[in-house]
Design a protein around this motif. Structure first.
Motif, PDB file in Angstrom:
ATOM      1  N   GLN A  97      -7.859  78.954  50.990  1.00  0.00           N
ATOM      2  CA  GLN A  97      -6.858  77.905  51.151  1.00  0.00           C
ATOM      3  C   GLN A  97      -7.332  76.833  52.134  1.00  0.00           C
ATOM      4  N   GLU A  98      -8.031  77.243  53.196  1.00  0.00           N
ATOM      5  CA  GLU A  98      -8.537  76.286  54.187  1.00  0.00           C
ATOM      6  C   GLU A  98      -9.600  75.370  53.592  1.00  0.00           C
ATOM      7  N   LEU A  99     -10.332  75.854  52.592  1.00  0.00           N
ATOM      8  CA  LEU A  99     -11.457  75.103  52.032  1.00  0.00           C
ATOM      9  C   LEU A  99     -11.116  74.369  50.744  1.00  0.00           C
ATOM     10  N   THR A 100      -9.908  74.596  50.236  1.00  0.00           N
ATOM     11  CA  THR A 100      -9.480  73.939  49.001  1.00  0.00           C
ATOM     12  C   THR A 100      -8.886  72.579  49.330  1.00  0.00           C
ATOM     13  N   HIS A 101      -9.252  71.571  48.544  1.00  0.00           N
ATOM     14  CA  HIS A 101      -8.681  70.231  48.715  1.00  0.00           C
ATOM     15  C   HIS A 101      -7.155  70.358  48.595  1.00  0.00           C
ATOM     16  N   PRO A 102      -6.402  69.726  49.498  1.00  0.00           N
ATOM     17  CA  PRO A 102      -4.934  69.877  49.491  1.00  0.00           C
ATOM     18  C   PRO A 102      -4.276  69.557  48.147  1.00  0.00           C
ATOM     19  N   GLU A 103      -4.820  68.597  47.407  1.00  0.00           N
ATOM     20  CA  GLU A 103      -4.229  68.225  46.117  1.00  0.00           C
ATOM     21  C   GLU A 103      -4.463  69.285  45.045  1.00  0.00           C
ATOM     22  N   ASP A 104      -5.410  70.201  45.254  1.00  0.00           N
ATOM     23  CA  ASP A 104      -5.721  71.232  44.254  1.00  0.00           C
ATOM     24  C   ASP A 104      -5.147  72.601  44.618  1.00  0.00           C
ATOM     25  N   LEU A 105      -4.610  72.737  45.807  1.00  0.00           N
ATOM     26  CA  LEU A 105      -4.193  74.054  46.292  1.00  0.00           C
ATOM     27  C   LEU A 105      -3.028  74.638  45.504  1.00  0.00           C
ATOM     28  N   GLU A 106      -2.018  73.838  45.224  1.00  0.00           N
ATOM     29  CA  GLU A 106      -0.849  74.358  44.505  1.00  0.00           C
ATOM     30  C   GLU A 106      -1.223  74.909  43.134  1.00  0.00           C
ATOM     31  N   ASN A 107      -2.074  74.194  42.414  1.00  0.00           N
ATOM     32  CA  ASN A 107      -2.530  74.653  41.095  1.00  0.00           C
ATOM     33  C   ASN A 107      -3.304  75.968  41.221  1.00  0.00           C
ATOM     34  N   ASP A 108      -4.159  76.060  42.220  1.00  0.00           N
ATOM     35  CA  ASP A 108      -4.946  77.261  42.453  1.00  0.00           C
ATOM     36  C   ASP A 108      -4.032  78.455  42.747  1.00  0.00           C
ATOM     37  N   LEU A 109      -3.048  78.253  43.617  1.00  0.00           N
ATOM     38  CA  LEU A 109      -2.121  79.328  43.980  1.00  0.00           C
ATOM     39  C   LEU A 109      -1.281  79.773  42.786  1.00  0.00           C
ATOM     40  N   GLU A 110      -0.910  78.845  41.922  1.00  0.00           N
ATOM     41  CA  GLU A 110      -0.142  79.192  40.719  1.00  0.00           C
ATOM     42  C   GLU A 110      -0.975  80.074  39.781  1.00  0.00           C
ATOM     43  N   HIS A 111      -2.251  79.738  39.618  1.00  0.00           N
ATOM     44  CA  HIS A 111      -3.125  80.578  38.789  1.00  0.00           C
ATOM     45  C   HIS A 111      -3.259  81.979  39.393  1.00  0.00           C
TER      46      HIS A 111
END
Length: 194
Positions: A97-111
């Motif tokens: 989460q610390e290394l993921t671009h903020p705009e991509d984090l929500e999509n990543d967490l949903e997956h």
């Protein structure tokens, strides 16, 4: 090790139990030997398998990581370190989460939520990471989850492939398709679309 009559030997597990007389004096020992050849062979095969996995993981050309359910990196290979610019020690102290671009984090967490709920078996996305020096690294991320015998999630296996060069090329081609090469201004196609 116990030696047979023919001179060959095999591994054993020995158990010795003292035998006491009526007055508490030691009168003997009962010894039991168990042939553990099969167990030793299984242990050797497991050790070889773990060594093959370790080498495959460490020497992979793409970034690989084992990630806990809390997002913390449990294990990373050198390719992952090179892509993100961190040492192994630094990465093991971080979460994805610390290394993921903020705009991509929500999509990543949903997956990941869908992966944990069983809605997805694996997933692959194109996402942005934040390199140690601050620039964006585009990557293709593939994730699967490893379960224990009871079906509980143990950790995620993440593989990332650096897609930054390809992404930069796509952007250059898009710009060339929509802009005049001499002036850099929007071309007719872009103006008509707008």
């Amino acid at each position: 090790m116990v030696r047979r009559r023919d001179g060959t030997s095999f591994p054993v597990e020995a158990t010795n139990t003292p035998v006491f007389g009526e007055e508490g004096e030691l009168i003997g020992v009962i010894g039991v030997l168990r042939n553990i050849t099969e167990r030793k062979q299984a242990e050797k095969a497991l050790a070889e398998s773990e060594q093959r996995f370790r080498r495959s993981f460490e020497d992979a050309a793409i970034g690989m990581a084992l990630v806990g359910s809390d997002g913390r990196f449990l294990r990373v290979n050198m390719s992952m370190c090179e892509i993100l610019g961190y040492s192994k020690r630094d990465l093991l102290g971080k979460t994805f989460q610390e290394l993921t671009h903020p705009e991509d984090l929500e999509n990543d967490l949903e997956h990941l939520r869908r992966l944990l709920s069983g809605e997805e078996r694996t997933y692959q996305v194109e996402k942005r990471y934040l390199h140690k020096d601050g620039h964006v690294v585009w990557a293709i991320l593939s994730v699967s989850v490893v379960h224990d015998e009871e079906g509980e999630s143990l950790y995620f296996v993440s593989q990332i492939q650096d897609a930054s060069e390809r992404k930069a090329l796509e952007e250059r081609l898009m710009h060339q398709a929509l802009h005049d090469p001499l002036t850099g201004l929007a071309n007719r196609h872009l103006l008509m679309n707008r």
